[in-house]
Enzyme design. Structure first.
Site: not given
Ligand SMILES: NC(=O)c1ccc[n+]([C@@H]2O[C@H](COP(=O)([O-])OP(=O)(O)OC[C@H]3O[C@@H](n4cnc5c(N)ncnc54)[C@H](O)[C@@H]3O)[C@@H](O)[C@H]2O)c1
Length: 253
Positions: A15, A57, A159, A194
């Site tokens: 993605s 992962d 984040y 995105t």
């Protein structure tokens, strides 16, 4: 490194920015294996690009080591790792429903920071055995941070911490891996188009664009991919984080 010699693992390759990087590398004659947790999108992306996908992962130590080795075997070599897998992990420390669950913070750091380290070390461990190219180069590792590493907004403590860690580990990794001829660089994107932004209401998209000095629009994934290509092609870039953001500086909220 010439793009047609690139043999890359691209995480988050199903993605957004990771997909754009894979597309750019493949279009220029490089070989790519996509790593992502999203099986369906990963298979779809690999089909569209005519390349391979391995469900991975990035936080799983053994799984990453095994898949990086399998990717190397599938491509007949490995000289590039591009870390694009990431999650937003947005949330206030003291939210409406109470203090943030520690797991939210830990998961964000685990995927964005620990995951990037995990794939980088698995890649470096194999790349150190490559035959040396020009200047003794054996490989390149490119990480994705964010401008939130520098000016995180309210709700971005987790984040920003994760991306700040990515920025901070870039130089020590580059210093350590210099004896193998493996370069390490990081890109800190501003706000890019995105799938995440695609789903936002038009007025939110407009206000995001207006906050960017020049050009006053969101970044294009192609521009991110071109920066990855620039880093790959310019051997003197090492140990550095490049902001790619149209001069945006995030406000507190
Ligand atoms: N889009 C932006 O504006 C922007 C800005 C700054 C930084 N970034 C960073 O760029 C990177 C790519 O973001 P994007 O916008 O393309 O997002 P995206 O959501 O389109 O792509 C991220 C991909 O990572 C994958 N992923 C998530 N957790 C994973 C895990 N544990 N293992 C493997 N894959 C996993 C997802 O399935 C997804 O396909 C992220 O690290 C993000 O933090 C994006």
């Amino acid at each position: 490194m010439q793009l047609n010699q690139v043999k890359a693992v691209v995480t988050g390759g199903a993605s957004g920015l990771g997909y754009a990087v894979a597309q750019h590398l493949v279009a220029n004659g490089g070989r790519v294996v996509l790593f992502d947790v999203n099986e369906e999108k990963g298979q779809e992306a690999a089909k569209a690009l005519g390349t391979r996908f391995m469900r991975t992962d990035v936080t799983a130590e053994d799984g990453v080591a095994a898949n990086v080795a399998a990717a190397r075997d599938a491509m007949g070599g490995l000289n590039t790792v591009v870390n694009c897998a990431g999650i937003l992990g947005a949330g206030r420390m003291l939210g409406k429903e109470g203090p943030m669950a520690l797991n939210t913070f830990a998961t964000t750091v685990m995927v964005n920071l620990v995951g990037s380290f995990n794939v980088a070390k698995a890649g470096a461990s194999l790349m150190q055995g490559n035959e040396a190219g020009e200047d003794g180069e054996r490989g390149v590792i490119i990480n994705t941070a964010s401008v939130a590493a520098y000016e995180g907004q309210i709700g971005q403590a987790a984040y920003s911490a994760s991306k700040g860690g990515v920025v901070a580990m870039t130089l020590p990794m580059a210093r350590e891996l210099s004896r193998f001829g493996i370069r390490v660089a990081t890109i800190a994107p501003g706000i890019f188009w995105t799938p995440m932004v695609d789903g936002m209401p038009p007025q939110v998209q407009e206000s995001l664009s207006a906050s960017i000095p020049f050009p006053s629009r969101l970044g294009k994934p192609d521009e991110f991919a071109a920066t990855v290509a620039f880093i790959l092609g310019n051997r003197y870039i090492n140990g550095e984080t490049i902001r790619l953001d149209g001069a945006v500086r995030l406000q507190p909220k």
